[in-house]
Design an enzyme around this catalytic site. Structure first.
Site, PDB file in Angstrom:
ATOM      1  N   CYS A  61       0.833  -1.208   0.000  1.00  0.00           N
ATOM      2  CA  CYS A  61       0.000   0.000   0.000  1.00  0.00           C
ATOM      3  C   CYS A  61       0.865   1.255   0.000  1.00  0.00           C
ATOM      4  O   CYS A  61       1.737   1.400   0.853  1.00  0.00           O
ATOM      5  CB  CYS A  61      -0.902  -0.026   1.234  1.00  0.00           C
ATOM      6  SG  CYS A  61      -1.720   1.545   1.583  1.00  0.00           S
ATOM      7  N   THR A 128      -8.047   0.205   7.307  1.00  0.00           N
ATOM      8  CA  THR A 128      -6.973   0.709   6.464  1.00  0.00           C
ATOM      9  C   THR A 128      -5.602   0.580   7.123  1.00  0.00           C
ATOM     10  O   THR A 128      -5.471   0.477   8.344  1.00  0.00           O
ATOM     11  CB  THR A 128      -7.210   2.192   6.113  1.00  0.00           C
ATOM     12  OG1 THR A 128      -7.238   2.960   7.323  1.00  0.00           O
ATOM     13  CG2 THR A 128      -8.522   2.375   5.369  1.00  0.00           C
ATOM     14  N   TYR A 192      -5.515   7.091  -8.724  1.00  0.00           N
ATOM     15  CA  TYR A 192      -6.729   6.366  -8.346  1.00  0.00           C
ATOM     16  C   TYR A 192      -7.953   6.957  -9.047  1.00  0.00           C
ATOM     17  O   TYR A 192      -8.879   6.239  -9.420  1.00  0.00           O
ATOM     18  CB  TYR A 192      -6.925   6.418  -6.830  1.00  0.00           C
ATOM     19  CG  TYR A 192      -5.990   5.528  -6.072  1.00  0.00           C
ATOM     20  CD1 TYR A 192      -6.349   4.237  -5.713  1.00  0.00           C
ATOM     21  CD2 TYR A 192      -4.716   5.962  -5.704  1.00  0.00           C
ATOM     22  CE1 TYR A 192      -5.495   3.408  -5.011  1.00  0.00           C
ATOM     23  CE2 TYR A 192      -3.845   5.141  -5.013  1.00  0.00           C
ATOM     24  CZ  TYR A 192      -4.243   3.867  -4.669  1.00  0.00           C
ATOM     25  OH  TYR A 192      -3.382   3.054  -3.980  1.00  0.00           O
TER      26      TYR A 192
END
Length: 322
Positions: A61, A128, A192
């Site tokens: 990530c 997350t 994104y």
């Protein structure tokens, strides 16, 4: 639209543009649990205590990877431990499938979700990374990623290694905040916005925004070694994690394909310069990066096939920016 690195593997909404959920647990870890000098205080305050906290951060990530890099640059490895979930996750949570028995060896949990639920039973937002967990209680402290790296520098300063870089130089801070904000909205989040666009119109607008910013960065880096001049700052860490994923993922998977990073001379030299700096390349795992995006994003890549390239050895070629 939920955070693209959270607990749900469906990201594209037909006819809509991507919007990142920026609602995180806003607690801060500060010296003596004092009110911090910089930034908001909307949550609780926790004291700086070496050995008390565990940074849970998947190398796959980009948001988590920046926390790993900052921890390394500042020499906090023996002060804040690191838990690394595997590169893929399901609808529920990131999991510790890289560890023996599938459990984090310090927290003893299989899923990061367990630390969230320990503090907030039935937590409904995304699970997350990065996340900081209080080891004695097993509870989540914060997952507010921009402030995690900020506080690693400002609040843990007395525990930094000798000669640690000044990631937030006082005389450049105002300009650096502006640069980092543009990098976040247009590049970190911009890729994104392209990848999860739900319409041609939203994709076209996202693509134009991204490449306007990439051209700005290419020009900015034409006459300076790093974003803010001659020394590495937090701004460089924040840009690097996107650049490291650009050709391997964003160029094709997210349709950011005007040119490759390797075709932008200044950005490519700059990215290699950082990669070859201790703390950056040694905390970058291209196999985990590709596994995350190509396996988890089933709406973009339903086959789950992970591409073989590009060759990571190109990152070790001379950059000529010394």
């Amino acid at each position: 639209m939920s955070d693209s690195d959270d607990h749900t593997p469906t990201y594209v909404e037909a006819g809509k543009e991507f919007s990142r959920d920026m609602n995180y647990v806003p607690d801060r870890i500060t010296r003596d649990a004092r009110r911090p000098e910089h930034g908001p205080v909307e949550g609780g305050l926790w004291p700086v205590e070496p050995g008390r906290y565990r940074l849970v951060a998947a190398k796959a990530c980009p948001w988590a990877n920046r926390a790993i890099i900052v921890r390394s640059l500042l020499g906090l490895e023996d002060v804040i431990s690191l838990g690394t979930p595997g590169p893929t996750h399901d609808k529920r949570s990131w999991t510790f499938d890289l560890d023996a028995g599938g459990r984090d060896p310090v927290l003893g949990i299989e899923r990061l979700q367990e630390a969230y639920f320990k503090r907030f039973p039935g937590y409904e937002r995304g699970i997350t990374v990065p996340a900081v967990v209080d080891i004695p209680t097993g509870e989540l402290v914060t997952n507010d990623f921009p402030w995690i790296t900020h506080d690693l520098f400002f609040e843990w300063r007395e525990h930094h290694r000798e000669g640690a870089p000044d990631l937030w130089p006082a005389d450049l801070r105002e300009e650096m905040d502006e640069v980092m904000q543009r990098i976040f909205t247009e590049v970190n989040n911009g890729v994104y916005r392209c990848g999860f666009a739900g319409s041609q119109e939203s994709y076209d607008a996202a693509y134009d925004r991204l490449w306007t910013a990439m051209d700005w960065l290419e020009e900015r880096l034409s006459d300076r070694r790093y974003l803010m001049g001659d020394a590495i700052t937090e701004a460089d860490v924040r840009l690097f994690t996107t650049l490291a994923r650009f050709d391997a993922v964003y160029h094709g998977h997210f349709k950011c394909n005007r040119v490759k990073l390797t075709e932008m001379p200044h950005l490519w030299g700059y990215a290699r310069d950082l990669f070859q700096t201790p703390g950056f390349g040694d905390n970058t795992d291209f196999e985990q990066i590709k596994a995350h995006y190509y396996v988890v994003h089933t709406d973009i890549n339903p086959s789950g096939v992970i591409p073989a390239g590009p060759d990571p050895d190109v990152w070790l070629t001379p950059h000529g920016r010394g």
